[in-house]
Design a protein around this motif. Structure first.
Motif, PDB file in Angstrom:
ATOM      1  N   TYR A  20      47.366  40.102  47.074  1.00 35.86           N
ATOM      2  CA  TYR A  20      46.945  39.882  45.690  1.00 35.86           C
ATOM      3  C   TYR A  20      46.167  41.091  45.183  1.00 35.86           C
ATOM      4  CZ  TYR A  20      43.998  37.934  41.941  1.00 35.86           C
ATOM      5  OH  TYR A  20      43.328  37.725  40.752  1.00 35.86           O
ATOM      6  N   TRP A  21      45.199  41.532  45.967  1.00 34.48           N
ATOM      7  CA  TRP A  21      44.312  42.611  45.518  1.00 34.48           C
ATOM      8  C   TRP A  21      45.062  43.936  45.368  1.00 34.48           C
ATOM      9  CZ3 TRP A  21      39.406  41.365  44.112  1.00 34.48           C
ATOM     10  CH2 TRP A  21      38.596  42.428  43.669  1.00 34.48           C
ATOM     11  N   GLN A  23      48.132  44.420  44.711  1.00 34.65           N
ATOM     12  CA  GLN A  23      49.028  44.361  43.551  1.00 34.65           C
ATOM     13  C   GLN A  23      48.271  44.530  42.243  1.00 34.65           C
ATOM     14  OE1 GLN A  23      51.029  40.600  43.991  1.00 34.65           O
ATOM     15  NE2 GLN A  23      52.218  41.286  45.772  1.00 34.65           N
ATOM     16  N   ARG A  24      47.083  43.951  42.165  1.00 31.60           N
ATOM     17  CA  ARG A  24      46.338  43.979  40.905  1.00 31.60           C
ATOM     18  C   ARG A  24      45.421  45.168  40.753  1.00 31.60           C
ATOM     19  NH1 ARG A  24      48.085  39.393  42.110  1.00 31.60           N
ATOM     20  NH2 ARG A  24      48.553  37.751  40.592  1.00 31.60           N
ATOM     21  N   TYR A  25      44.977  45.734  41.852  1.00 29.89           N
ATOM     22  CA  TYR A  25      44.024  46.847  41.797  1.00 29.89           C
ATOM     23  C   TYR A  25      44.505  47.979  42.704  1.00 29.89           C
ATOM     24  CZ  TYR A  25      41.316  43.009  39.881  1.00 29.89           C
ATOM     25  OH  TYR A  25      40.905  41.934  39.128  1.00 29.89           O
ATOM     26  N   GLU A 221      47.194  31.200  46.075  1.00 35.50           N
ATOM     27  CA  GLU A 221      47.096  32.243  45.048  1.00 35.50           C
ATOM     28  C   GLU A 221      46.011  31.906  44.023  1.00 35.50           C
ATOM     29  OE1 GLU A 221      50.817  33.192  43.263  1.00 35.50           O
ATOM     30  OE2 GLU A 221      51.744  33.808  45.152  1.00 35.50           O
ATOM     31  N   ALA A 225      42.687  34.261  43.146  1.00 33.19           N
ATOM     32  CA  ALA A 225      42.248  34.581  41.786  1.00 33.19           C
ATOM     33  C   ALA A 225      40.787  34.194  41.576  1.00 33.19           C
ATOM     34  CB  ALA A 225      43.140  33.882  40.769  1.00 33.19           C
ATOM     35  N   ASP A 228      38.651  36.817  43.205  1.00 35.30           N
ATOM     36  CA  ASP A 228      38.665  37.970  42.313  1.00 35.30           C
ATOM     37  C   ASP A 228      37.539  37.842  41.278  1.00 35.30           C
ATOM     38  OD1 ASP A 228      39.237  39.969  40.439  1.00 35.30           O
ATOM     39  OD2 ASP A 228      41.345  39.434  40.229  1.00 35.30           O
TER      40      ASP A 228
END
Length: 328
Positions: A20-21, A23-25, A221, A225, A228
């Motif tokens: 997740y991380w 992909q987003r950052y 997921e 989030a 996050d």
């Protein structure tokens, strides 16, 4: 740009969080620190192995020298601490392993992170530290801790250490307590993957007691989030409950998965209840919703469909994972 040390990043929630991380950052660096016990699967992070901003370090959270070395080498500013022994049945059989990893390991990590000047430490805990609920009520962040298994007691101990490091040293620790997670890459010993993998093989599905124990289910997921939001907006010293608002009995979950797979309910086998089996958990996520703006996005029915589809498409993964833990 952040440099995150994620402990237990080869496990279920940790590996989902790292994916997740990244992909987003993509500008951030993630260091995955994991001992690779039976539940830590290298295959969980195979797709990230070649990324320039990802590094895997094999190590024990209770090994102060190893923790100190990685914190210094990477100039870590944020720790997200997932690493834990987490299966209640195993804690009943071997409680000392849970005390070592969950209590001593967390204490070691807190001290070394404090020494290194880490600016944010997110400690991932569980709703099980609150004990059991009756038919009514809900866990809030002020609910007294009343753990009933060696696993939950060891997690409560780690939570109290995290609190003490904030109160005593002003160390910027934030604790999250989540409800039952489910989704891809969960080790096959846990309830939902056990149901799926046994049903796929037309094997009997064991259900403890009367099957009416209630849990609040959170898609992994959604949990990522929520973490996050905590990393970016959470206040040091606070506790945030993270719940899926999906209370179901274990029997409800079994029946839903059997229906999704087109398997008969005759596979269900009721077995003697386990020791210290909490009857009901339910989390109130109002604090994280109101203060950080997080809410779960994946309804249980949709999350179960996704999860069943993932296990059906990744049989090689769960068979190999089970072998590592001594299963089928």
């Amino acid at each position: 740009m952040r440099t995150l040390l994620v402990t237990g990043g080869m496990g279920f929630i940790g590996s989902n969080f790292i994916r997740y991380w990244l992909q987003r950052y993509p500008a951030d660096r993630v260091v995955n620190y994991d001992l690779l016990t039976y539940a830590g699967q290298p295959a969980n992070m195979a797709e990230a192995a070649g990324l320039p901003n990802y590094r895997f370090v094999r190590g024990d959270v209770a090994d102060a020298d190893a923790v100190r070395r990685v914190l210094d080498e990477e100039t870590v500013d944020t720790v997200v601490h997932f690493a834990a022994e987490s299966h209640v049945d195993r804690s009943i059989a071997d409680p000392q392993a849970f005390v070592r990893t969950n209590v001593l390991g967390t204490g070691c990590l807190l001290e070394e992170a404090r020494r290194a000047g880490v600016s944010r430490f997110v400690h991932i805990s569980t709703d099980e530290v609150y004990g059991a609920l009756g038919d009514e009520g809900i866990f809030t962040e002020t609910t007294p801790l009343a753990p009933n298994s060696p696993y939950s007691a060891s997690k409560a101990g780690s939570d109290l250490l995290a609190r003490a490091y904030f109160e005593t040293y002003g160390f910027p620790v934030i604790t999250t307590r989540c409800s039952n997670n489910y989704g891809p890459y969960q080790y096959p010993e846990k309830l939902i993957p056990t149901i799926i993998t046994r049903a796929m093989r037309d094997e009997p599905i064991p259900v403890y007691g009367d099957g009416l124990h209630v849990r609040d289910w959170l898609y992994v997921e959604d949990h990522c989030a929520a973490i996050d939001r905590v990393v970016h907006q959470g206040s040091p010293g606070e506790v945030y409950n993270i719940g899926g608002l999906n209370e179901r009995t274990n029997l409800d979950i079994v029946r839903a998965i059997l229906a999704e797979l087109g398997k008969p309910e005759s596979l269900i086998r009721f077995v003697p209840d386990r020791l210290g089996h909490d009857r009901r958990y339910a989390i109130d996520p109002a604090k994280i919703a109101s203060r950080l703006g997080w809410q779960p996005q994946v309804p249980l029915e949709e999350g179960l469909k996704r999860t069943v589809a993932w296990y059906a498409a990744n049989e090689a993964w769960w068979r190999e994972a089970a072998k590592r833990g001594g299963g089928v």
